[in-house]
Design a protein around this motif. Structure first.
Motif, short mmCIF file in Angstrom:
data_model
loop_
_atom_site.label_atom_id
_atom_site.label_comp_id
_atom_site.label_asym_id
_atom_site.label_seq_id
_atom_site.Cartn_x
_atom_site.Cartn_y
_atom_site.Cartn_z
N GLU A 1 61.61 12.43 -77.62
CA GLU A 1 61.64 12.98 -76.27
C GLU A 1 63.02 13.48 -75.87
OE1 GLU A 1 59.73 9.83 -74.07
OE2 GLU A 1 57.83 10.23 -75.10
N ALA B 1 63.78 17.31 -74.92
CA ALA B 1 64.45 17.64 -73.65
C ALA B 1 65.67 18.54 -73.90
CB ALA B 1 64.86 16.37 -72.93
N GLN B 2 66.42 18.23 -74.94
CA GLN B 2 67.60 19.06 -75.27
C GLN B 2 67.17 20.46 -75.70
OE1 GLN B 2 69.42 16.52 -78.20
NE2 GLN B 2 70.65 15.44 -76.68
N PHE C 1 64.41 22.04 -74.86
CA PHE C 1 63.88 22.76 -73.70
C PHE C 1 65.02 23.21 -72.79
CE2 PHE C 1 59.61 20.26 -73.87
CZ PHE C 1 59.29 20.91 -75.05
N LYS C 2 66.01 22.35 -72.62
CA LYS C 2 67.17 22.71 -71.80
C LYS C 2 67.92 23.90 -72.39
CE LYS C 2 71.26 20.80 -69.59
NZ LYS C 2 72.13 19.65 -69.42
N ALA C 3 67.97 23.93 -73.72
CA ALA C 3 68.64 25.04 -74.41
C ALA C 3 67.75 26.29 -74.49
CB ALA C 3 69.04 24.61 -75.82
N LYS C 4 66.58 26.19 -73.92
CA LYS C 4 65.62 27.31 -73.86
C LYS C 4 65.24 27.82 -75.24
CE LYS C 4 67.02 28.43 -69.27
NZ LYS C 4 67.35 29.31 -68.24
N GLU C 5 65.03 26.86 -76.16
CA GLU C 5 64.56 27.22 -77.51
C GLU C 5 63.14 27.77 -77.47
OE1 GLU C 5 64.93 24.08 -80.35
OE2 GLU C 5 67.09 23.90 -80.05
N GLN D 1 56.66 25.45 -74.27
CA GLN D 1 57.09 24.10 -73.96
C GLN D 1 55.88 23.24 -73.57
OE1 GLN D 1 60.17 24.07 -70.97
NE2 GLN D 1 61.51 25.39 -72.18
N GLN E 1 54.69 19.91 -75.39
CA GLN E 1 54.58 18.66 -74.64
C GLN E 1 53.17 18.08 -74.76
OE1 GLN E 1 55.87 20.18 -70.82
NE2 GLN E 1 57.82 19.10 -70.98
#
Length: 87
Positions: A57, A61-62, A64-68, A74, A78
């Motif tokens: 997780e 989260a990292q 998704f934050k980096a917009k991969e 997403q 998830q």
């Protein structure tokens, strides 16, 4: 932890055998995160199922934050993680 990882890998294998495109994408994307989380837990000598789930997780989260991934992707990932991590 290893039993959870093995159960997840079995579910992924079943998806690879007959999943739809979205399932294949999401499970394939997660495979890398699963392997990385397992390696991190082994390095840190934290071998509980909860530690493994937390590592996955955190990695997601990292990412998704980096917009991969796009927001719709997403959600696919998830949802797949929720399915795979069920006992």
């Amino acid at each position: 932890m290893y039993s959870l990882y093995e159960k997840i890998e079995q579910k992924v294998a079943a998806i690879l055998d007959g999943g739809c495109n979205d399932e294949l994408f999401a499970s394939g994307y997660l495979s890398g995160h699963l392997s990385l989380a397992l390696a991190q837990c082994e390095q840190q000598h934290t071998l509980t199922e909860q530690d493994f789930k937390q590592q996955v997780e955190l990695g997601l989260a990292q990412a998704f934050k980096a917009k991969e991934l796009t927001p719709p992707d997403q959600i696919l990932v998830q949802d797949m993680w929720a399915f795979l991590s069920q006992s």
